[in-house]
Motif scaffolding. Structure first.
Motif, short mmCIF file in Angstrom:
data_model
loop_
_atom_site.label_atom_id
_atom_site.label_comp_id
_atom_site.label_asym_id
_atom_site.label_seq_id
_atom_site.Cartn_x
_atom_site.Cartn_y
_atom_site.Cartn_z
N PHE A 2 32.91 39.90 47.58
CA PHE A 2 33.98 39.92 46.48
C PHE A 2 34.95 38.99 46.55
O PHE A 2 35.31 38.44 47.60
N ASP A 3 35.44 38.21 45.18
CA ASP A 3 36.04 36.98 45.32
C ASP A 3 37.61 37.55 45.02
O ASP A 3 38.02 38.11 44.04
N SER A 4 38.30 37.02 46.36
CA SER A 4 39.77 37.68 46.07
C SER A 4 40.52 37.10 44.95
O SER A 4 41.73 37.64 44.78
N ASP A 5 40.11 36.15 44.44
CA ASP A 5 40.81 35.44 43.30
C ASP A 5 40.96 36.25 42.12
O ASP A 5 41.94 36.27 41.37
N ILE A 6 39.99 37.38 42.17
CA ILE A 6 39.88 38.37 40.96
C ILE A 6 41.44 39.30 40.95
O ILE A 6 41.93 39.49 39.99
N VAL A 7 41.72 39.60 42.18
CA VAL A 7 43.02 40.35 42.13
C VAL A 7 44.02 39.43 42.48
O VAL A 7 45.25 40.18 42.41
N GLY A 65 48.37 38.88 35.53
CA GLY A 65 48.24 39.84 34.42
C GLY A 65 47.73 41.07 35.07
O GLY A 65 48.14 42.07 34.62
N LEU A 66 46.72 41.09 36.14
CA LEU A 66 46.42 42.33 36.90
C LEU A 66 47.50 43.32 37.43
O LEU A 66 47.64 44.41 37.24
#
Length: 436
Positions: free
Chosen positions: A252-257, A261-262
């Protein structure tokens, strides 16, 4: 609750009438045919029905009988259950409590045949329905590769309806390559009408690692975040579920969270008074992403700390614990400590929570108070004492809670007492009566 079969006008049938009229047996005869080829135990486990006729239920276990036997009193039980009753030294009928003049048991073959036939009918109906569902899923998946516009939206709605209600449909989507079909519908130009339906289907499926990695593509993540902010409450909740699923991936790429905006979308969901059903899913995801240090700093930067502190008094216990977890997590970074200390409601709200909700909530609130008071013991400890912290800490110490929690309470109590003489501190704590 199990119910007896009934006539059209509502009259309850007894076993003899059921046998005579064939109501329980239907069109399947006893003693042969396909019914006897089906394993009763397997059917009972797979069907898991709630409308089983009460004459099929063992009075001891309240489960359908597979080997019914009758006592001399005329009462029928599952063989293993009544034999266990006897082995415990009971020589009475469990239902009537009559003493037994004969402890032998007689197989109830008629009832066994009725049970087997009834479950066989239900089982075959389920299998037929499952086959129909699988056929429908295959047709929809084929159509999704061809149709566009509103027709595609409608096909996705139909698929969502089937997938939500049938396990066999979810299994078929995965086995028929439906996940890949759905993933291909998500992209930078996907409308929210399509995207929301796809997400609502995906959260019901078992996604393998390649599928989860596919969903981590920037364009797809961006679409999910947009829908989290702008979609219906159902879509927002589904978006939080999908991100939770992605976080289960080893790569999992922590940059996603780590997305502004999220986090803004999650806080809107947590604060939404009109749609409280979204509060818990929003907090659950917020708790999950707090494991990443960079996210904690972002949470502070969007002003989430005072917002969460303000919401605490109105939260139910489950939401409260999640919110406290988030606040405790942000208190481990410098920016979080400062944000908590600058919020006038932080200390009063934390003190109120101590010993009022649960031990875990008390532990989290105490940890937050410790972080704040350590920043400036003279200033913040005095504020805490004035709103009743010392008295609450003594309650924790005297309670039967975790020893480590008691130890932390004692340390914080000592920290608070440094600013006062003994007599003043006791008066501040309102503990004179307790000590006497």
């Amino acid at each position: 609750m199990p119910v007896c079969p009934t006539r059209a006008e509502g009259q309850v049938l007894d076993l003899d009438t059921a046998v005579k009229d064939g109501v329980l047996g239907g069109g399947v005869g006893f003693g042969g045919g396909f019914a006897e080829k089906l394993d009763l135990n397997k059917m009972i486990e797979e069907l898991d029905l709630s409308d089983v006729p009460s004459v099929f239920i063992c009075p001891i276990s309240l489960e359908p009988m597979e080997d019914p036997v009758t006592l001399c009193t005329g009462q029928t039980y599952e063989r293993s259950n009544i034999l266990k009753w006897f082995s415990l030294g009971h020589f009475t009928c469990p239902t009537t409590m009559q003493e037994l003049w004969d402890d032998s048991v007689t197989p109830n073959k008629t009832l066994h045949q009725l049970i087997h036939t009834w479950f066989s009918q239900k089982y075959l109906q389920m299998k037929k329905k499952s086959e129909d569902v699988q056929g429908s899923v295959s047709e929809i998946l084929t159509a999704l590769k061809k149709v566009k516009g509103q027709a595609r939206v409608q096909s996705l709605k139909d698929l969502r309806s089937i997938v939500t209600n049938h396990y066999s449909a979810r299994k078929t989507v995965v086995e028929k390559g439906g996940v890949a079909v759905l993933l291909n519908l998500l992209g930078p130009y996907t409308s929210h009408a399509i995207g929301s339906e796809v997400v609502s289907i995906l959260v019901n499926l078992s996604l393998d690692s390649p599928s989860r990695l596919n969903l981590m593509q920037p364009a797809k993540v961006s679409l999910v975040v947009d829908m989290l902010n702008e979609g219906s409450i159902e879509t927002k909740i589904n978006c939080t579920k999908l991100i939770q699923i992605l976080m289960e991936e080893d790569d999992f790429d922590s940059d996603i969270v780590s997305s502004h905006g999220l986090l803004v979308g999650l806080m809107r969901l947590v604060k939404d008074k009109r749609h409280p059903s979204g509060n818990l899913p929003g907090l659950k995801l917020l708790k999950s992403i707090c494991s990443h240090t960079q996210v904690r700093i972002l949470i502070v930067s969007i002003g989430a700390v005072p917002q969460l502190v303000e919401l605490l008094p109105r939260m139910n216990p489950e939401c409260l614990e999640l919110a406290l977890f988030v606040l405790d997590a942000v208190s481990t970074v410098k920016e979080g400590k400062l944000a908590l200390s600058c919020c006038a409601d932080t200390i009063p709200n934390m003190v109120r929570i101590l010993m009022r909700v649960s031990e875990s909530c008390t532990q989290l609130a105490l940890s937050i108070l410790w972080s704040i008071c350590k920043l400036s013991p003279e200033e913040y400890s005095s504020i805490a004492v004035d709103v009743g912290l010392a008295a609450k800490l003594l309650l924790v110490i005297q309670s039967g809670c975790d020893p480590l929690l008691k130890q932390r309470s004692a340390e914080l109590l000592k920290l608070c007492s440094l600013n006062y003489t003994d007599s003043i501190f006791i008066s501040k704590c309102k503990l004179t009566r307790t000590i006497r």
